[in-house]
Design a protein around this motif. Structure first.
Motif, short mmCIF file in Angstrom:
data_model
loop_
_atom_site.label_atom_id
_atom_site.label_comp_id
_atom_site.label_asym_id
_atom_site.label_seq_id
_atom_site.Cartn_x
_atom_site.Cartn_y
_atom_site.Cartn_z
N ASP A 257 0.86 -1.19 0.00
CA ASP A 257 0.00 0.00 0.00
C ASP A 257 0.89 1.24 0.00
O ASP A 257 1.25 1.77 1.05
CB ASP A 257 -0.91 0.00 1.24
N ALA A 258 1.25 1.67 -1.20
CA ALA A 258 2.24 2.75 -1.32
C ALA A 258 1.76 4.05 -0.68
O ALA A 258 2.54 4.77 -0.05
CB ALA A 258 2.58 2.97 -2.80
N ASN A 259 0.46 4.36 -0.82
CA ASN A 259 -0.05 5.61 -0.24
C ASN A 259 0.13 5.64 1.26
O ASN A 259 0.42 6.68 1.85
CB ASN A 259 -1.52 5.79 -0.59
N ALA A 260 -0.05 4.48 1.91
CA ALA A 260 0.10 4.41 3.36
C ALA A 260 1.56 4.47 3.78
O ALA A 260 1.87 4.93 4.88
CB ALA A 260 -0.55 3.13 3.89
N ALA A 261 2.46 4.01 2.92
CA ALA A 261 3.88 3.95 3.27
C ALA A 261 4.62 5.27 3.02
O ALA A 261 5.59 5.59 3.70
CB ALA A 261 4.57 2.82 2.50
#
Lengths: 93, 196
Positions: free
Chosen positions: B68-72
């Motif tokens: 989950d790139a947005n969360a990372a």
């Protein structure tokens, strides 16, 4: 509407709409595999016509190059809306 | 009026519309440039390089980034929320047997927050039409000759998501710091038209 899931085999529609569409021509009428559900958004094809439409699932769909172009050993993943898929002719995997 | 006009027909048309909007008081002089600058503010390939370097030194971050790139992204002080709405980001990782490359066949969709403005070749018809059809040859023209056994995956960013490639960490870089590693990462590496 029942959303597709990763692993489902899906076929894209063949229609050639008069207006804007996010279903690229090279990926029309092709069979691919859902890789991931990529959220839910109003269909861009409709928004381009100024329509206020509800969100629907969007998917990453992977196609084998040979299924798009007749040859090639690579994969092409396209992001498609639920309405870009032909629900009548293709069952679930 | 904004700067940086080309001489094409569409440039002339845009210039004309812009002049009309300004003459009717609907647009301040230079406002379009200001808005474009605001949109692109802070967007540079150095951001993407920072993300990659962190993923190379921190396996946990790498896993979270790919899941989950947005969360990372906030872990490295970045986000995809700079535009009108947060854009979904998917990071795709190169491996020993697979190589990823990005394109937008319909226009020029691109993760500006992480890579800055896109290069002109990314927007060219030649790149957009050929890389989906024959990526191996296109990559070879960029100087990237992939082994025959490497599977190529093309990602067409023509809808809501944006993509970034996570290149493989070069061999012999064990002693480098995270900052030094970030310095190795190029814009082409983040698009997939170079190895790193």
């Amino acid at each position: 509407m029942t959303a597709y899931a990763p692993g489902d085999r899906v076929r894209t529609r063949t229609a050639d709409p008069a207006g804007h569409t996010r279903l690229p021509r090279y990926a029309r009428g092709a069979t691919g595999t859902v890789v991931q559900v990529a959220g839910s958004h109003p269909l861009a094809d409709d928004r381009a016509r100024g329509l206020d439409v509800p969100a629907q699932p969007v998917y990453h769909v992977r196609f084998a190059a040979r299924d798009l172009f007749g040859d090639g050993d690579h994969g092409v993943t396209v992001e498609l809306w639920h309405d870009h898929l032909d629900h009548d002719t293709e069952g679930r995997a | 009026m904004s700067d940086d006009h080309g001489s094409s027909l569409i440039s002339a048309r845009v210039r004309h519309v812009e002049a009309l909007l300004e003459s009717r008081g609907l647009l301040d002089a230079g406002e379009i440039d200001t808005r474009i600058d605001e949109f692109a503010a802070g967007g540079t390939p150095a951001n993407g390089a920072r993300v990659v370097a962190r993923a190379w030194v921190d396996d946990g971050f790498r896993d979270r980034l790919l899941a989950d790139a947005n969360a990372a992204l906030p872990e490295v002080g970045l986000s995809m929320a700079g535009g009108l709405q947060e854009q979904r980001l998917k990071v795709v990782a190169n491996g020993p047997d697979e190589h990823h490359v990005l394109v937008c066949t319909l226009c020029s969709c691109y993760p500006i927050a992480l890579l800055g403005p896109s290069p002109s070749w990314y927007k060219s018809e030649a790149y957009r039409s050929r890389v989906v059809r024959d990526p191996r040859s296109v990559l070879a023209e960029f100087g990237l000759d992939l082994p025959a056994g490497t599977r190529i995956e093309v990602w067409d960013a023509s809808a809501e998501s944006r993509y970034m490639v996570l290149p493989r960490r070069p061999e012999g870089t064990e002693g480098l710091t995270e900052d030094q590693l970030a310095g190795l990462v190029t814009r082409k590496g983040l698009i997939g038209t170079a190895a790193v």
